[in-house]
Scaffold this active site. Sequence first.
Site, PDB file in Angstrom:
ATOM      1  N   ASP A  56     -14.662 -23.625  -5.162  1.00 42.20           N
ATOM      2  CA  ASP A  56     -15.274 -22.301  -5.184  1.00 42.20           C
ATOM      3  C   ASP A  56     -16.795 -22.428  -5.194  1.00 42.20           C
ATOM      4  O   ASP A  56     -17.372 -23.013  -6.117  1.00 42.20           O
ATOM      5  CB  ASP A  56     -14.801 -21.560  -6.439  1.00 42.20           C
ATOM      6  CG  ASP A  56     -15.024 -20.069  -6.358  1.00 42.20           C
ATOM      7  OD1 ASP A  56     -15.812 -19.627  -5.511  1.00 42.20           O
ATOM      8  OD2 ASP A  56     -14.400 -19.343  -7.143  1.00 42.20           O
ATOM      9  N   CYS A  94     -15.583 -14.848  -1.777  1.00 41.25           N
ATOM     10  CA  CYS A  94     -14.294 -15.365  -2.258  1.00 41.25           C
ATOM     11  C   CYS A  94     -13.056 -14.696  -1.679  1.00 41.25           C
ATOM     12  O   CYS A  94     -12.234 -15.336  -1.025  1.00 41.25           O
ATOM     13  CB  CYS A  94     -14.241 -15.258  -3.780  1.00 41.25           C
ATOM     14  SG  CYS A  94     -15.627 -16.013  -4.643  1.00 41.25           S
ATOM     15  N   HIS A 150      -7.655 -14.191  -7.165  1.00 41.51           N
ATOM     16  CA  HIS A 150      -8.690 -13.284  -6.636  1.00 41.51           C
ATOM     17  C   HIS A 150      -8.234 -12.498  -5.411  1.00 41.51           C
ATOM     18  O   HIS A 150      -9.016 -12.227  -4.500  1.00 41.51           O
ATOM     19  CB  HIS A 150      -9.975 -14.055  -6.322  1.00 41.51           C
ATOM     20  CG  HIS A 150     -11.195 -13.168  -6.437  1.00 41.51           C
ATOM     21  ND1 HIS A 150     -12.461 -13.588  -6.124  1.00 41.51           N
ATOM     22  CD2 HIS A 150     -11.326 -11.879  -6.850  1.00 41.51           C
ATOM     23  CE1 HIS A 150     -13.324 -12.611  -6.313  1.00 41.51           C
ATOM     24  NE2 HIS A 150     -12.652 -11.560  -6.759  1.00 41.51           N
TER      25      HIS A 150
END
Length: 569
Positions: A56, A94, A150
Amino acid sequence: MATTALTGFSMMSLLSLGYLTWDMMGPNQVENETNHTFVESSPVPQPPHIIFIMTDDQGFNDIGYHSSDIRTPALDKLAADGVKLENYYIQPICTPSRSQLITGRYQIHTGLQHSIIRPRQPNCLPFDQVTLPQRLQELGYSTHMVGKWHLGFYKKECLPTRRGFDTYFGSLTGSVNYYTYDSCDGPGRCGFDLHEGESVAWGQRGKYSTHLYTQRVRKILATNDPQSQPLFIYLSFQAVHTPLQSPREYIYPYRGMENVARRKYAAMVSAVDEAVRNITYALRKYGYYQNSVIIFSTDNGGQPLSGGSNWPLRGRKGTYWEGGVRGLGFVHSPLLRKKRRVSKALVHITDWYPTLVGLAGGNESLTEGVDGHDVWEAISGGKESPRLEILHNIDPLYNHARSGSLEKGYGIWNTAVQASIRAGDWKLLTGDPGYGDWTPPPVLPGFPAGWWNLERHTEPNKSVWLFNISGDPYERQDLSEQRPDVVKELLARLVYYNRTAVPVRYPSEDLRADPQLNGGAWGPWVGDEEEERWDTVYQKKNNWKKKLKMSKSRSFFRRLNTRMMSNRI
């Protein structure tokens, strides 16, 4: 001689993947292909175990083989013995990258083309999308996810265990504390976010997430039989997203780094490197390695304000410059036919869906309608990529560029709209692509005021950029005025894609999502029987006075952050 029925994949798919060769078969085997049966004297090879590792916010310059200040010996070794993907594209933030990996669809086709899914939004991956793990389940795989989701969780039907994963262990929101697993969505809106399946994993608090996730992957490998069923493991590290937290032993080797953020960031990357080394060791120990495919990918560009670096690329996380969308990526596998090389084949994150379904033995009918391409032959065999074009995105809700207009788009496209597309060697950007910096790795103790404007080219009166990315990967020479013919062609392609776009799904926040109303943890708050209301999609207003006020506020907090970072040395 036994007759074995193939389920989920045909003999021809085994041939294309390299599991079988023509000299391994007799004439009777070919004649029986239409019945999906053939005579064999040995067991049918099992499809490969697939381990997809995503980090990430790891920048293009944040890996050993690109960088001189961050050491990643395990990742470097895996990449060197495999295939480095040096023309690989992801999304700038993301949620879009994760949605495209899981669905194989551009975000204009899932309604997620604007921003991210926020914790209090009643939004998630659309239910009409058949996910990659669901396809792999159909093909006989045991599917497991560990780490950051997410992709929304307002209903139980949104959770990973309802979208194709047999097991799940990780965090549902976009950012959590690496030790306490607390996640905040604004002042006073904090809750615990670590989940085991569909339950809250309260007992794991205090364990560093990179270590905890690695231990879970090793447990999955230890408790499954590599010979009985193929595994798909999606390991989505929280690292190296903020907050910058790392055990001290990883910071010590970087004690010579003067920049505090870069020092902590480098330590977090080293922790990930060690984790990947331990997972690779477990693959060998438990008998998976020889029939495995390991894919490593970041989700978006790095954030220089938090220690990341995309140097020498332009831009950063959240932008459509190369620093935001060109990703780190490599494939390591004993099944690769041509190893130890660098691939310049054009690959996009949507391509993993059809590529992995193909590796699993699925046919083209299982990937019909996706935007990705099967790129296994380009990666494994060194052939040309079937991909010729990438739609980076079209975001109609992002702040429109004041200088953009339909007139500046030759009557074809309103250049006020944020959009970007790559076709062949050419890349076009319209609207506001985000900060266009070329930011060297942070080496100074703090952030001098002048550093923020280093080589910054905001060009406030522009709304169209054109680059020959193959010849100018750092986006330093804008050719939009010299090549209006190419600009027009790419604007027409944006129009083509926009006609296929679905409405943006970006609902207003729901007060019922507050963790304090749900036992202190983030989790589903809407009943599955409750009707969806996508008509409440948030519409942005072009309030320039408010925007100017916010800009001044950001400037203040940026100066404050500069002083705070300097004081922490």
